[in-house]
Design an enzyme around this catalytic site. Sequence first.
Site, PDB file in Angstrom:
ATOM      1  N   TYR A 134      -9.896   3.793   8.109  1.00  9.30           N
ATOM      2  CA  TYR A 134     -10.259   3.021   9.299  1.00  9.30           C
ATOM      3  C   TYR A 134     -11.267   3.817  10.123  1.00  9.30           C
ATOM      4  CZ  TYR A 134      -7.094  -0.530   7.943  1.00  9.30           C
ATOM      5  OH  TYR A 134      -6.525  -1.543   7.233  1.00  9.30           O
ATOM      6  N   LYS A 189      -2.555   6.218  -4.515  1.00  5.28           N
ATOM      7  CA  LYS A 189      -3.522   6.084  -5.605  1.00  5.28           C
ATOM      8  C   LYS A 189      -4.019   7.493  -5.923  1.00  5.28           C
ATOM      9  CE  LYS A 189      -6.120   3.385  -8.232  1.00  5.28           C
ATOM     10  NZ  LYS A 189      -5.589   2.522  -9.302  1.00  5.28           N
ATOM     11  N   ASP A 222      -1.757  -0.336  -7.036  1.00  2.00           N
ATOM     12  CA  ASP A 222      -2.047  -1.568  -7.778  1.00  2.00           C
ATOM     13  C   ASP A 222      -0.795  -2.112  -8.459  1.00  2.00           C
ATOM     14  OD1 ASP A 222      -2.497   0.873  -8.992  1.00  2.00           O
ATOM     15  OD2 ASP A 222      -4.304   0.286 -10.058  1.00  2.00           O
ATOM     16  N   ASP A 246      -1.794  -2.089   5.200  1.00  2.00           N
ATOM     17  CA  ASP A 246      -2.342  -3.313   5.780  1.00  2.00           C
ATOM     18  C   ASP A 246      -2.386  -4.410   4.721  1.00  2.00           C
ATOM     19  OD1 ASP A 246      -3.615  -5.089   7.410  1.00  2.00           O
ATOM     20  OD2 ASP A 246      -5.485  -3.974   7.588  1.00  2.00           O
ATOM     21  N   ASP A 250       0.440  -8.073   3.987  1.00  4.62           N
ATOM     22  CA  ASP A 250       0.103  -9.500   3.844  1.00  4.62           C
ATOM     23  C   ASP A 250       0.572 -10.025   2.480  1.00  4.62           C
ATOM     24  OD1 ASP A 250      -1.315  -9.097   6.286  1.00  4.62           O
ATOM     25  OD2 ASP A 250      -2.798 -10.604   5.748  1.00  4.62           O
TER      26      ASP A 250
HETATM   27 MG    MG Z   1      -3.779  -6.896   8.375  1.00  6.16          MG
END
Ligand code: MG
Length: 364
Positions: A134, A189, A222, A246, A250
Amino acid sequence: MTERPTLRLAVLKGDGIGPEVVDSAVEVLSVAAKRNSLDLDLVDLPIGLQAYNKMGRTLPPETLEGMKKCDGWILGPLASGTYPKDDKDYPMASGKIRKAFDLFANIRPIRSLVGDENEKIDLVIVRENTEDFYPDRNLFKGYGEFWPDENTVFSLRVVTRKACRRIAETAFRLAASRGIKKQVTAVHKANVLVEGDGLFLEEVRKMAMNFPTIQLDEGLVDSVGMQLVMAPETFDVLVTTNLFGDILSDVAAGTVGGLGLAPSLNSGERYAMAQAVHGSAPDIAGKQLANPTAEILSTAMLLHWLYSKNGPAQTEKTALDIEKATISSLETEDRSKLTVDLGGKTSTQEFTMRIVANLEKMDP
Ligand code: MG
Ligand code: NAI
């Protein structure tokens, strides 16, 4: 006579469906608090496009100052993807808040609340919140994405030992306190991001030694993504870096009915902020189509956190009442009583009133 406890909470409505879902959360909170003799001092503070239009920026200093004077904050979603480039807080007010107040842990529970599947999903994603990919969070001054030439962008990723250690500790403590599967899955990862995710894994493994009753599993992001879709009920607590957390939250929300059911809490040592996982949902904004559950349950998470930091007992009881009334409003044979995202016909406001009615029916 003993004084009644008062909670001072900042209300930051945000953009798109923000005002609809935050109003709903505040309505449910107010009724639940009143039933538990908990006084509320709710302070509206401007943020997002509303603040930009009035004050020229999406996170005015007055808002940050006002937040410092409150016990906790309820934040709606921000349409940060659409913010004007001349906004001084560009690109993301909520990132700035997370960084400014060191809200290093983003706790994102995913639970089956609707329907009667045999395999109940009950997992929590613990996402590091202050660094990683970020670019608004990873430099002291300036911005972590830059153009060395007109055809190339560098995006700087930051991973620190301190942030890995404290997010790992948050995850293990959470797995211990839940006492369900007593399992933490570290998602990484490290086969490609050898150094950054290597450091993350090193700190998680070290932390695991302090929690001998909790099993540590490790998975590549993954394949964990696939497992989250195919067998989400096998997970307990997942701990991961910012961007993976993040995305996976979802994905996981999709397994239980969507973003309308996914609450979250941003928390640090001193401050915490309720903020649903979802964004400003411009496709349904202003139409009373939003599911307020995510924001309501985020508010309950904030109250649990305040109680854990020596808040009055009424805070915990208010949180439990909110959760009970919300969950029982979702448990219905008649799907039309649910919001549109869940196949129902009920507006945001009507669904809120159902929760309020359920609260009022509950024993004191
Ligand atoms: Mg989000
Ligand atoms: P989104 O989360 O706003 O919406 C994705 C889909 O889920 C849409 O179809 C939307 O209608 C649906 N949805 C979301 N919340 C819902 C709810 N409570 N009830 C029913 N349906 C719901 O993600 P999107 O469209 O990618 O982003 C929209 C804006 O929000 C962008 O500007 C983005 O930058 C911002 N955003 C802000 C976040 C925050 O403030 N926490 C998080 C994610 C995105």
